[in-house]
Design a protein around this motif. Structure first.
Motif, PDB file in Angstrom:
ATOM      1  N   TYR A   1       0.858  -1.191   0.000  1.00 17.25           N
ATOM      2  CA  TYR A   1       0.000   0.000   0.000  1.00 17.25           C
ATOM      3  C   TYR A   1       0.885   1.230   0.000  1.00 17.25           C
ATOM      4  CZ  TYR A   1      -3.086   3.648   1.769  1.00 17.25           C
ATOM      5  OH  TYR A   1      -3.778   4.807   1.930  1.00 17.25           O
ATOM      6  N   GLU A   2       0.677   2.102  -0.986  1.00 13.15           N
ATOM      7  CA  GLU A   2       1.396   3.371  -1.061  1.00 13.15           C
ATOM      8  C   GLU A   2       0.390   4.482  -1.337  1.00 13.15           C
ATOM      9  OE1 GLU A   2       5.381   3.293  -3.136  1.00 13.15           O
ATOM     10  OE2 GLU A   2       4.527   1.420  -3.913  1.00 13.15           O
ATOM     11  N   ASN A   3       0.551   5.590  -0.621  1.00 10.02           N
ATOM     12  CA  ASN A   3      -0.358   6.704  -0.819  1.00 10.02           C
ATOM     13  C   ASN A   3       0.264   7.972  -0.260  1.00 10.02           C
ATOM     14  OD1 ASN A   3      -2.736   7.953  -1.637  1.00 10.02           O
ATOM     15  ND2 ASN A   3      -4.047   6.442  -0.633  1.00 10.02           N
ATOM     16  N   GLN A   4      -0.311   9.098  -0.649  1.00  8.02           N
ATOM     17  CA  GLN A   4       0.088  10.384  -0.088  1.00  8.02           C
ATOM     18  C   GLN A   4      -1.060  10.909   0.756  1.00  8.02           C
ATOM     19  OE1 GLN A   4       1.671  13.118  -2.930  1.00  8.02           O
ATOM     20  NE2 GLN A   4       3.376  11.792  -3.406  1.00  8.02           N
ATOM     21  N   TYR A   5      -0.691  11.523   1.869  1.00  7.73           N
ATOM     22  CA  TYR A   5      -1.673  12.005   2.841  1.00  7.73           C
ATOM     23  C   TYR A   5      -1.447  13.476   3.153  1.00  7.73           C
ATOM     24  CZ  TYR A   5      -3.013   7.240   4.239  1.00  7.73           C
ATOM     25  OH  TYR A   5      -3.492   5.965   4.273  1.00  7.73           O
ATOM     26  N   HIS A   6      -2.529  14.110   3.564  1.00  8.57           N
ATOM     27  CA  HIS A   6      -2.460  15.434   4.178  1.00  8.57           C
ATOM     28  C   HIS A   6      -3.227  15.344   5.483  1.00  8.57           C
ATOM     29  CE1 HIS A   6      -4.079  19.496   5.044  1.00  8.57           C
ATOM     30  NE2 HIS A   6      -2.813  19.773   4.891  1.00  8.57           N
ATOM     31  N   PHE A   7      -2.580  15.710   6.577  1.00 12.10           N
ATOM     32  CA  PHE A   7      -3.214  15.723   7.894  1.00 12.10           C
ATOM     33  C   PHE A   7      -3.308  17.161   8.382  1.00 12.10           C
ATOM     34  CE2 PHE A   7      -1.377  11.496   7.681  1.00 12.10           C
ATOM     35  CZ  PHE A   7      -2.351  10.696   8.260  1.00 12.10           C
ATOM     36  N   MET A   8      -4.470  17.536   8.879  1.00 13.89           N
ATOM     37  CA  MET A   8      -4.663  18.855   9.475  1.00 13.89           C
ATOM     38  C   MET A   8      -5.010  18.669  10.948  1.00 13.89           C
ATOM     39  SD  MET A   8      -4.671  22.107   9.426  1.00 13.89           S
ATOM     40  CE  MET A   8      -4.628  22.575   7.719  1.00 13.89           C
ATOM     41  N   PHE A   9      -4.070  19.036  11.805  1.00 15.19           N
ATOM     42  CA  PHE A   9      -4.237  18.946  13.250  1.00 15.19           C
ATOM     43  C   PHE A   9      -4.724  20.278  13.799  1.00 15.19           C
ATOM     44  CE2 PHE A   9      -0.991  15.881  12.219  1.00 15.19           C
ATOM     45  CZ  PHE A   9      -1.070  14.871  13.156  1.00 15.19           C
ATOM     46  N   VAL A  10      -5.613  20.233  14.766  1.00 11.25           N
ATOM     47  CA  VAL A  10      -5.940  21.400  15.592  1.00 11.25           C
ATOM     48  C   VAL A  10      -5.528  21.014  17.008  1.00 11.25           C
ATOM     49  CG1 VAL A  10      -7.747  22.906  16.506  1.00 11.25           C
ATOM     50  CG2 VAL A  10      -7.845  22.130  14.116  1.00 11.25           C
ATOM     51  N   ILE A  11      -4.669  21.835  17.595  1.00  9.55           N
ATOM     52  CA  ILE A  11      -4.101  21.532  18.911  1.00  9.55           C
ATOM     53  C   ILE A  11      -4.555  22.594  19.905  1.00  9.55           C
ATOM     54  CG2 ILE A  11      -1.949  21.260  20.195  1.00  9.55           C
ATOM     55  CD1 ILE A  11      -0.768  20.218  17.479  1.00  9.55           C
ATOM     56  N   LYS A  12      -5.102  22.129  21.018  1.00  7.01           N
ATOM     57  CA  LYS A  12      -5.558  23.027  22.082  1.00  7.01           C
ATOM     58  C   LYS A  12      -5.074  22.496  23.420  1.00  7.01           C
ATOM     59  CE  LYS A  12      -9.591  24.686  19.647  1.00  7.01           C
ATOM     60  NZ  LYS A  12     -11.028  24.896  19.634  1.00  7.01           N
ATOM     61  N   ASP A  13      -4.552  23.375  24.226  1.00 11.59           N
ATOM     62  CA  ASP A  13      -4.094  23.020  25.575  1.00 11.59           C
ATOM     63  C   ASP A  13      -3.101  21.851  25.566  1.00 11.59           C
ATOM     64  OD1 ASP A  13      -5.764  25.014  26.706  1.00 11.59           O
ATOM     65  OD2 ASP A  13      -7.467  23.627  26.621  1.00 11.59           O
ATOM     66  N   GLY A  14      -2.242  21.823  24.546  1.00  5.77           N
ATOM     67  CA  GLY A  14      -1.188  20.816  24.479  1.00  5.77           C
ATOM     68  C   GLY A  14      -1.633  19.437  24.037  1.00  5.77           C
ATOM     69  N   LYS A  15      -2.872  19.321  23.543  1.00  3.59           N
ATOM     70  CA  LYS A  15      -3.410  18.039  23.094  1.00  3.59           C
ATOM     71  C   LYS A  15      -4.015  18.203  21.694  1.00  3.59           C
ATOM     72  CE  LYS A  15      -3.296  15.254  26.828  1.00  3.59           C
ATOM     73  NZ  LYS A  15      -2.866  13.861  26.841  1.00  3.59           N
ATOM     74  N   ILE A  16      -4.051  17.095  20.963  1.00  6.08           N
ATOM     75  CA  ILE A  16      -4.723  17.101  19.664  1.00  6.08           C
ATOM     76  C   ILE A  16      -6.224  17.186  19.935  1.00  6.08           C
ATOM     77  CG2 ILE A  16      -5.194  15.780  17.572  1.00  6.08           C
ATOM     78  CD1 ILE A  16      -2.379  14.438  18.107  1.00  6.08           C
ATOM     79  N   HIS A  17      -6.847  18.225  19.413  1.00  6.86           N
ATOM     80  CA  HIS A  17      -8.276  18.444  19.600  1.00  6.86           C
ATOM     81  C   HIS A  17      -9.074  17.857  18.427  1.00  6.86           C
ATOM     82  CE1 HIS A  17     -11.958  20.401  20.856  1.00  6.86           C
ATOM     83  NE2 HIS A  17     -12.066  20.948  19.659  1.00  6.86           N
ATOM     84  N   SER A  18      -8.522  18.004  17.234  1.00  5.96           N
ATOM     85  CA  SER A  18      -9.149  17.392  16.062  1.00  5.96           C
ATOM     86  C   SER A  18      -8.076  17.106  15.017  1.00  5.96           C
ATOM     87  CB  SER A  18     -10.253  18.280  15.476  1.00  5.96           C
ATOM     88  OG  SER A  18      -9.709  19.448  14.903  1.00  5.96           O
ATOM     89  N   LEU A  19      -8.386  16.142  14.192  1.00  9.25           N
ATOM     90  CA  LEU A  19      -7.468  15.743  13.133  1.00  9.25           C
ATOM     91  C   LEU A  19      -8.286  15.346  11.919  1.00  9.25           C
ATOM     92  CD1 LEU A  19      -4.675  14.975  12.024  1.00  9.25           C
ATOM     93  CD2 LEU A  19      -4.888  12.803  13.230  1.00  9.25           C
ATOM     94  N   LYS A  20      -7.972  15.962  10.790  1.00  4.85           N
ATOM     95  CA  LYS A  20      -8.615  15.605   9.527  1.00  4.85           C
ATOM     96  C   LYS A  20      -7.552  14.991   8.628  1.00  4.85           C
ATOM     97  CE  LYS A  20     -12.351  18.938   9.549  1.00  4.85           C
ATOM     98  NZ  LYS A  20     -13.002  20.057   8.845  1.00  4.85           N
ATOM     99  N   GLU A  21      -7.895  13.868   8.039  1.00  6.14           N
ATOM    100  CA  GLU A  21      -6.981  13.105   7.202  1.00  6.14           C
ATOM    101  C   GLU A  21      -7.526  13.111   5.774  1.00  6.14           C
ATOM    102  OE1 GLU A  21      -5.919   8.377   6.840  1.00  6.14           O
ATOM    103  OE2 GLU A  21      -6.307   9.214   8.819  1.00  6.14           O
ATOM    104  N   TYR A  22      -6.746  13.662   4.860  1.00  7.19           N
ATOM    105  CA  TYR A  22      -7.146  13.711   3.465  1.00  7.19           C
ATOM    106  C   TYR A  22      -6.267  12.746   2.677  1.00  7.19           C
ATOM    107  CZ  TYR A  22      -9.525  17.937   4.956  1.00  7.19           C
ATOM    108  OH  TYR A  22     -10.333  18.831   5.620  1.00  7.19           O
TER     109      TYR A  22
END
Length: 124
Positions: free
Chosen positions: A92-113
Protein backbone atom coordinates in the motif's frame (compact mmCIF):
# COMPACT_ATOMS: atom_id res chain seq x y z
CA UNK A 1 1.69 26.26 22.92
CA UNK A 2 3.83 27.81 20.23
CA UNK A 3 3.62 26.84 16.57
CA UNK A 4 6.92 25.00 16.97
CA UNK A 5 5.60 23.02 19.96
CA UNK A 6 2.40 22.21 18.07
CA UNK A 7 4.45 20.95 15.12
CA UNK A 8 6.54 18.77 17.45
CA UNK A 9 3.35 17.27 18.90
CA UNK A 10 1.95 16.48 15.43
CA UNK A 11 5.26 14.89 14.39
CA UNK A 12 5.37 12.90 17.62
CA UNK A 13 1.88 11.55 16.86
CA UNK A 14 2.98 10.47 13.38
CA UNK A 15 6.18 8.97 14.80
CA UNK A 16 4.16 6.78 17.15
CA UNK A 17 1.97 5.63 14.27
CA UNK A 18 5.07 4.89 12.19
CA UNK A 19 6.17 2.39 14.85
CA UNK A 20 2.66 1.00 15.42
CA UNK A 21 2.33 2.57 18.88
CA UNK A 22 -1.34 3.41 18.58
CA UNK A 23 -2.07 3.88 22.29
CA UNK A 24 0.89 6.25 22.67
CA UNK A 25 -0.24 8.25 19.64
CA UNK A 26 -3.80 8.56 20.93
CA UNK A 27 -2.56 9.55 24.39
CA UNK A 28 -1.51 12.81 22.71
CA UNK A 29 -5.18 13.59 21.96
CA UNK A 30 -7.80 15.01 24.28
CA UNK A 31 -10.52 12.62 25.44
CA UNK A 32 -13.10 14.48 23.33
CA UNK A 33 -10.93 14.71 20.22
CA UNK A 34 -12.49 14.06 16.82
CA UNK A 35 -10.83 12.37 13.88
CA UNK A 36 -12.14 12.73 10.33
CA UNK A 37 -11.38 10.47 7.37
CA UNK A 38 -13.08 10.53 3.93
CA UNK A 39 -14.25 6.91 4.26
CA UNK A 40 -15.43 6.94 7.88
CA UNK A 41 -16.37 10.54 8.54
CA UNK A 42 -15.86 11.94 12.06
CA UNK A 43 -15.17 9.48 14.87
CA UNK A 44 -14.06 9.72 18.47
CA UNK A 45 -10.80 8.61 20.01
CA UNK A 46 -11.92 5.12 21.04
CA UNK A 47 -13.51 4.32 17.69
CA UNK A 48 -10.30 5.42 15.96
CA UNK A 49 -8.27 3.19 18.30
CA UNK A 50 -10.30 0.15 17.18
CA UNK A 51 -10.00 1.08 13.49
CA UNK A 52 -6.25 1.68 13.70
CA UNK A 53 -5.59 -1.57 15.59
CA UNK A 54 -7.46 -3.49 12.91
CA UNK A 55 -5.67 -1.72 10.03
CA UNK A 56 -2.24 -1.94 11.62
CA UNK A 57 -2.82 -5.63 12.25
CA UNK A 58 -2.83 -6.09 8.47
CA UNK A 59 0.47 -4.25 8.00
CA UNK A 60 3.78 -6.11 8.19
CA UNK A 61 5.89 -2.97 7.71
CA UNK A 62 5.00 0.71 8.03
CA UNK A 63 6.89 3.72 6.77
CA UNK A 64 5.64 7.27 6.68
CA UNK A 65 7.85 10.01 5.34
CA UNK A 66 6.92 13.60 6.20
CA UNK A 67 7.35 15.80 3.13
CA UNK A 68 6.33 19.15 4.59
CA UNK A 69 4.97 20.86 7.68
CA UNK A 70 3.11 24.14 7.98
CA UNK A 71 1.91 25.69 11.22
CA UNK A 72 -0.28 28.68 11.94
CA UNK A 73 -1.93 29.53 15.24
CA UNK A 74 -3.37 26.26 16.66
CA UNK A 75 -3.20 24.37 13.35
CA UNK A 76 -0.49 22.10 11.97
CA UNK A 77 -0.54 20.68 8.48
CA UNK A 78 1.55 17.63 7.54
CA UNK A 79 2.01 16.26 4.06
CA UNK A 80 3.46 12.78 3.90
CA UNK A 81 4.05 9.66 1.87
CA UNK A 82 2.97 6.36 3.39
CA UNK A 83 4.04 2.85 2.45
CA UNK A 84 3.16 -0.48 4.05
CA UNK A 85 3.67 -4.11 3.16
CA UNK A 86 0.44 -5.95 3.89
CA UNK A 87 -0.29 -9.44 5.15
CA UNK A 88 -2.24 -10.14 1.92
CA UNK A 89 1.01 -9.82 -0.09
CA UNK A 90 0.19 -6.38 -1.48
CA UNK A 91 1.99 -3.09 -0.94
CA UNK A 92 0.00 0.00 0.00
CA UNK A 93 1.40 3.37 -1.06
CA UNK A 94 -0.36 6.70 -0.82
CA UNK A 95 0.09 10.38 -0.09
CA UNK A 96 -1.67 12.00 2.84
CA UNK A 97 -2.46 15.43 4.18
CA UNK A 98 -3.21 15.72 7.89
CA UNK A 99 -4.66 18.85 9.48
CA UNK A 100 -4.24 18.95 13.25
CA UNK A 101 -5.94 21.40 15.59
CA UNK A 102 -4.10 21.53 18.91
CA UNK A 103 -5.56 23.03 22.08
CA UNK A 104 -4.09 23.02 25.58
CA UNK A 105 -1.19 20.82 24.48
CA UNK A 106 -3.41 18.04 23.09
CA UNK A 107 -4.72 17.10 19.66
CA UNK A 108 -8.28 18.44 19.60
CA UNK A 109 -9.15 17.39 16.06
CA UNK A 110 -7.47 15.74 13.13
CA UNK A 111 -8.61 15.61 9.53
CA UNK A 112 -6.98 13.11 7.20
CA UNK A 113 -7.15 13.71 3.46
CA UNK A 114 -6.18 10.80 1.22
CA UNK A 115 -7.03 9.24 -2.12
CA UNK A 116 -9.20 6.26 -1.15
CA UNK A 117 -8.52 4.42 -4.43
CA UNK A 118 -5.09 3.00 -3.48
CA UNK A 119 -6.42 1.95 -0.07
CA UNK A 120 -9.33 0.05 -1.59
CA UNK A 121 -7.02 -1.62 -4.13
CA UNK A 122 -4.50 -2.73 -1.51
CA UNK A 123 -6.75 -3.74 1.39
CA UNK A 124 -9.84 -5.10 -0.37
Amino acid sequence: MSQQENTKLALKYMGFLNTGEIDQALALASDDATFWHPLSGAVGKEELRITLKHAFGLMLTINNNVLSTTAEADRVSLELEFKADLSNGRTYENQYHFMFVIKDGKIHSLKEYVDSGPAKAAFF
